[in-house]
Scaffold this motif. Structure first.
Motif, PDB file in Angstrom:
ATOM      1  N   ALA A 104       0.832  -1.208   0.000  1.00  0.00           N
ATOM      2  CA  ALA A 104       0.000   0.000   0.000  1.00  0.00           C
ATOM      3  C   ALA A 104       0.866   1.258   0.000  1.00  0.00           C
ATOM      4  CB  ALA A 104      -0.936  -0.008   1.204  1.00  0.00           C
ATOM      5  N   LEU A 105       1.971   1.220   0.745  1.00  0.00           N
ATOM      6  CA  LEU A 105       2.896   2.355   0.748  1.00  0.00           C
ATOM      7  C   LEU A 105       3.547   2.525  -0.619  1.00  0.00           C
ATOM      8  CD1 LEU A 105       4.602   1.847   4.234  1.00  0.00           C
ATOM      9  CD2 LEU A 105       2.859   3.539   3.628  1.00  0.00           C
ATOM     10  N   ASP A 106       3.912   1.411  -1.257  1.00  0.00           N
ATOM     11  CA  ASP A 106       4.497   1.484  -2.595  1.00  0.00           C
ATOM     12  C   ASP A 106       3.475   2.018  -3.596  1.00  0.00           C
ATOM     13  OD1 ASP A 106       6.906   0.429  -1.706  1.00  0.00           O
ATOM     14  OD2 ASP A 106       6.307  -1.645  -2.106  1.00  0.00           O
ATOM     15  N   TYR A 107       2.224   1.581  -3.451  1.00  0.00           N
ATOM     16  CA  TYR A 107       1.155   2.050  -4.344  1.00  0.00           C
ATOM     17  C   TYR A 107       0.967   3.563  -4.178  1.00  0.00           C
ATOM     18  CZ  TYR A 107      -3.286   1.508  -6.920  1.00  0.00           C
ATOM     19  OH  TYR A 107      -4.285   1.566  -7.857  1.00  0.00           O
ATOM     20  N   ALA A 108       1.008   4.029  -2.922  1.00  0.00           N
ATOM     21  CA  ALA A 108       0.768   5.446  -2.631  1.00  0.00           C
ATOM     22  C   ALA A 108       1.831   6.351  -3.238  1.00  0.00           C
ATOM     23  CB  ALA A 108       0.696   5.653  -1.123  1.00  0.00           C
ATOM     24  N   GLU A 109       3.040   5.834  -3.449  1.00  0.00           N
ATOM     25  CA  GLU A 109       4.081   6.647  -4.080  1.00  0.00           C
ATOM     26  C   GLU A 109       3.713   7.005  -5.514  1.00  0.00           C
ATOM     27  OE1 GLU A 109       7.826   4.738  -3.815  1.00  0.00           O
ATOM     28  OE2 GLU A 109       7.968   4.886  -1.637  1.00  0.00           O
ATOM     29  N   ILE A 110       2.902   6.168  -6.149  1.00  0.00           N
ATOM     30  CA  ILE A 110       2.463   6.425  -7.524  1.00  0.00           C
ATOM     31  C   ILE A 110       1.092   7.087  -7.540  1.00  0.00           C
ATOM     32  CG2 ILE A 110       2.135   5.405  -9.808  1.00  0.00           C
ATOM     33  CD1 ILE A 110       4.962   5.050  -8.618  1.00  0.00           C
ATOM     34  N   ALA A 136      -1.622   8.257  -4.582  1.00  0.00           N
ATOM     35  CA  ALA A 136      -1.953   8.361  -3.154  1.00  0.00           C
ATOM     36  C   ALA A 136      -3.464   8.357  -2.948  1.00  0.00           C
ATOM     37  CB  ALA A 136      -1.325   9.614  -2.563  1.00  0.00           C
ATOM     38  N   SER A 137      -4.105   7.285  -3.317  1.00  0.00           N
ATOM     39  CA  SER A 137      -5.554   7.169  -3.206  1.00  0.00           C
ATOM     40  C   SER A 137      -5.959   6.944  -1.755  1.00  0.00           C
ATOM     41  CB  SER A 137      -6.045   5.998  -4.072  1.00  0.00           C
ATOM     42  OG  SER A 137      -7.399   5.708  -3.797  1.00  0.00           O
ATOM     43  N   GLY A 138      -7.032   7.598  -1.344  1.00  0.00           N
ATOM     44  CA  GLY A 138      -7.550   7.401  -0.008  1.00  0.00           C
ATOM     45  C   GLY A 138      -8.057   5.983   0.223  1.00  0.00           C
TER      46      GLY A 138
END
Length: 241
Positions: free
Chosen positions: A104-110, A112-114
């Protein structure tokens, strides 16, 4: 210089274009949200009780589920040529616990969906382990090595390409037209004003009446600020005269 096939495929698949999932032995295709993280791993975000999560739920004894992620380019403006289509194939694994939190942290770098705050509850993350990448443009199909795909970096201008082209058309049309005509020389002078229709880190594509011409930057650009610095002599030709 031009983008390699791996760079174009990586740009298309980065996570900023609509994608659909073709899941083995399941009805579809199904719309799916995804990103490719900095390590080149494909992460899929979907509702825990939705069709994608249900389709990716492996049957007992079958192991991972095979899937194809299908992404087609959306040109930024009217008259822009499409960059093509990419298919990323492999096997999907559901992520849980600490692994899901790290993803989820890696995804948020691309992106940042709530919705990432709900991973483990109403949302679920899956990882696609890439086995095959195919890129198609103008009816030509290219196989891309998965390692080359993972190592390639998406184009830094893709997300702001529309804004850049619109800004040039609205505020710098005369300067860009003069620059393009100087670059083309007297032998090639279009009847209508040249229009920038695509941009990437290596240069831009210009429509000349019914033709297209590519003009390269002196070096690849790294971001919007770097592009502005590089284009300053073009947009302020008098400053260098």
């Amino acid at each position: 210089m031009q983008p390699t096939h791996a760079e174009v495929a990586r740009t298309l698949a980065a996570g900023h274009l609509p994608a659909v999932a073709h899941i083995a032995c399941r009805p579809g295709p199904l719309p799916v949200r995804h990103v490719i993280d900095a390590q080149g791993r494909v992460l899929l975000l979907s509702p825990a009780g939705g069709a994608v999560a249900a389709g990716l739920r492996s049957q007992p004894g079958t192991g991972d589920t095979a899937m194809v992620l299908d992404i087609t380019d959306v040109p930024p403006v009217a008259g822009s040529p499409a960059l093509g289509r990419v298919w990323v194939s492999g096997w999907v694994t559901r992520l849980d616990g600490d692994e899901a939190r790290r993803a989820a942290l890696d995804y948020a770098e691309i992106d940042a969906s709530g919705d990432l705050l709900d991973v483990g509850e109403s949302k679920v993350l899956h990882r696609l382990d890439v086995a095959e990448v195919r890129y198609e443009r103008n009816d030509k199909l290219v196989e891309i090595d998965p390692d080359d795909f993972a190592a390639a970096t998406p184009d830094p201008l893709r997300q702001i390409e529309f804004d850049l082209i619109a800004d040039l058309a609205e505020h710098h049309l005369a300067e860009m037209s003069a620059y393009v005509r100087r670059q083309l020389g007297p032998a090639v002078q279009p009847a209508s004003e040249p229009r920038v229709v695509r941009m990437d880190r290596y240069g831009f594509l210009v429509r000349l009446d019914d033709k297209l011409a590519r003009l390269a930057f002196p070096r690849p650009v790294t971001d919007r600020q770097d592009l502005a610095h590089l284009l300053h002599p073009v947009l302020c030709h008098r400053c260098t005269s």
